[in-house]
Design a protein around this motif. Structure first.
Motif, PDB file in Angstrom:
ATOM      1  N   ASN A  85      32.357-130.917  32.143  1.00 52.16           N
ATOM      2  CA  ASN A  85      31.345-130.737  31.117  1.00 52.16           C
ATOM      3  C   ASN A  85      29.934-130.858  31.679  1.00 52.16           C
ATOM      4  N   HIS A  86      29.788-130.738  32.990  1.00 50.38           N
ATOM      5  CA  HIS A  86      28.474-130.776  33.613  1.00 50.38           C
ATOM      6  C   HIS A  86      27.830-129.396  33.519  1.00 50.38           C
ATOM      7  N   PHE A  87      26.522-129.381  33.362  1.00 49.53           N
ATOM      8  CA  PHE A  87      25.803-128.116  33.248  1.00 49.53           C
ATOM      9  C   PHE A  87      24.687-128.069  34.278  1.00 49.53           C
ATOM     10  N   ARG A  88      24.170-126.864  34.476  1.00 48.14           N
ATOM     11  CA  ARG A  88      23.064-126.642  35.401  1.00 48.14           C
ATOM     12  C   ARG A  88      22.156-125.584  34.792  1.00 48.14           C
ATOM     13  N   THR A  89      20.874-125.699  35.101  1.00 44.59           N
ATOM     14  CA  THR A  89      19.908-124.698  34.685  1.00 44.59           C
ATOM     15  C   THR A  89      18.826-124.617  35.740  1.00 44.59           C
ATOM     16  N   ARG A 102      19.812-121.972  20.642  1.00 45.68           N
ATOM     17  CA  ARG A 102      21.270-122.008  20.780  1.00 45.68           C
ATOM     18  C   ARG A 102      21.779-120.599  21.067  1.00 45.68           C
ATOM     19  N   SER A 103      22.312-120.407  22.253  1.00 45.74           N
ATOM     20  CA  SER A 103      22.930-119.154  22.692  1.00 45.74           C
ATOM     21  C   SER A 103      22.190-117.900  22.241  1.00 45.74           C
ATOM     22  N   PRO A 104      20.966-117.689  22.733  1.00 45.07           N
ATOM     23  CA  PRO A 104      20.246-116.469  22.365  1.00 45.07           C
ATOM     24  C   PRO A 104      20.897-115.243  22.997  1.00 45.07           C
ATOM     25  N   ASN A 105      20.548-114.066  22.503  1.00 46.09           N
ATOM     26  CA  ASN A 105      21.146-112.820  22.993  1.00 46.09           C
ATOM     27  C   ASN A 105      20.557-112.353  24.316  1.00 46.09           C
ATOM     28  N   ARG A 106      19.377-112.800  24.660  1.00 47.15           N
ATOM     29  CA  ARG A 106      18.710-112.346  25.883  1.00 47.15           C
ATOM     30  C   ARG A 106      18.652-113.472  26.897  1.00 47.15           C
ATOM     31  N   ARG A 107      18.214-113.116  28.102  1.00 43.00           N
ATOM     32  CA  ARG A 107      18.043-114.116  29.165  1.00 43.00           C
ATOM     33  C   ARG A 107      16.747-114.894  28.937  1.00 43.00           C
ATOM     34  N   HIS A 108      16.793-116.180  29.183  1.00 39.78           N
ATOM     35  CA  HIS A 108      15.639-117.057  29.021  1.00 39.78           C
ATOM     36  C   HIS A 108      15.566-118.017  30.204  1.00 39.78           C
ATOM     37  N   GLU A 109      14.369-118.514  30.454  1.00 43.26           N
ATOM     38  CA  GLU A 109      14.196-119.578  31.428  1.00 43.26           C
ATOM     39  C   GLU A 109      14.874-120.823  30.881  1.00 43.26           C
ATOM     40  N   ALA A 110      15.508-121.604  31.740  1.00 42.41           N
ATOM     41  CA  ALA A 110      16.186-122.861  31.411  1.00 42.41           C
ATOM     42  C   ALA A 110      17.439-122.672  30.563  1.00 42.41           C
ATOM     43  N   MET A 111      18.133-121.531  30.725  1.00 42.46           N
ATOM     44  CA  MET A 111      19.445-121.333  30.097  1.00 42.46           C
ATOM     45  C   MET A 111      20.486-122.129  30.874  1.00 42.46           C
ATOM     46  N   VAL A 112      21.334-122.848  30.162  1.00 41.94           N
ATOM     47  CA  VAL A 112      22.333-123.672  30.836  1.00 41.94           C
ATOM     48  C   VAL A 112      23.636-122.914  31.039  1.00 41.94           C
ATOM     49  N   PHE A 113      24.352-123.315  32.082  1.00 48.87           N
ATOM     50  CA  PHE A 113      25.691-122.790  32.319  1.00 48.87           C
ATOM     51  C   PHE A 113      26.529-123.912  32.919  1.00 48.87           C
ATOM     52  N   PRO A 114      27.830-123.941  32.608  1.00 47.28           N
ATOM     53  CA  PRO A 114      28.692-124.992  33.157  1.00 47.28           C
ATOM     54  C   PRO A 114      28.845-124.828  34.659  1.00 47.28           C
ATOM     55  N   THR A 115      28.943-125.953  35.363  1.00 49.60           N
ATOM     56  CA  THR A 115      29.075-125.881  36.817  1.00 49.60           C
ATOM     57  C   THR A 115      30.507-125.622  37.260  1.00 49.60           C
ATOM     58  N   ASN A 116      31.496-125.946  36.400  1.00 50.25           N
ATOM     59  CA  ASN A 116      32.885-125.598  36.702  1.00 50.25           C
ATOM     60  C   ASN A 116      33.654-125.455  35.392  1.00 50.25           C
ATOM     61  N   LYS A 117      34.824-124.887  35.463  1.00 55.50           N
ATOM     62  CA  LYS A 117      35.596-124.600  34.253  1.00 55.50           C
ATOM     63  C   LYS A 117      36.146-125.860  33.600  1.00 55.50           C
ATOM     64  N   ALA A 118      36.526-126.842  34.385  1.00 58.36           N
ATOM     65  CA  ALA A 118      37.184-128.020  33.840  1.00 58.36           C
ATOM     66  C   ALA A 118      36.208-129.098  33.373  1.00 58.36           C
TER      67      ALA A 118
END
Length: 120
Positions: A73-77, A55-71
């Motif tokens: 709830n879809h994510f991408r990794t 859950r939200s580590p401090n460093r970069r990791h493989e398969a980290m998710v980020f939202p695809t848009n601001k509005a």
């Protein structure tokens, strides 16, 4: 006669040969995803389970998710290792559009079974 639409079920998660993974809002809600969470897939016999490894580590990791848009709830990794494993299991080379089952829990947290037998 033949139906024009065929299967109208939308995929919950899509794996691409490039390593991109698109995650639906349904999956994000079940796993309570937020920016920076790290996904992983666990294999138990012939079953594949999606879960949040970190859950939200401090460093970069493989398969980290980020939202695809601001509005939304879809994510991408991105993870070529995860995509390769799923594409091999599904016996396809370009992409696998899959559904997930009902969530279960164990010592790793909430697990979502990935249904690899039926491609959409």
């Amino acid at each position: 006669m033949q139906s024009i639409l065929g299967n109208t079920r939308k995929a919950d998660i899509t794996f691409y040969a490039s390593g991109r993974i698109d995650i639906s809002a349904r999956v994000a809600k079940h796993l309570q995803l937020s920016r920076g969470d790290v996904l992983d897939i666990m294999i138990d016999q012939d079953e594949f389970y999606l879960y949040v490894r970190l859950r939200s580590p401090n460093r970069r990791h493989e398969a980290m998710v980020f939202p695809t848009n601001k509005a939304g709830n879809h994510f991408r990794t991105s993870s070529s290792r995860l995509c390769t494993a799923i594409l091999q299991e599904c016996k396809t080379t370009d992409k696998a559009k899959l559904c997930v089952g009902e969530p279960t829990e164990n010592e790793y947290g909430k697990l979502l079974p990935i249904i690899t037998k039926y491609l959409l």
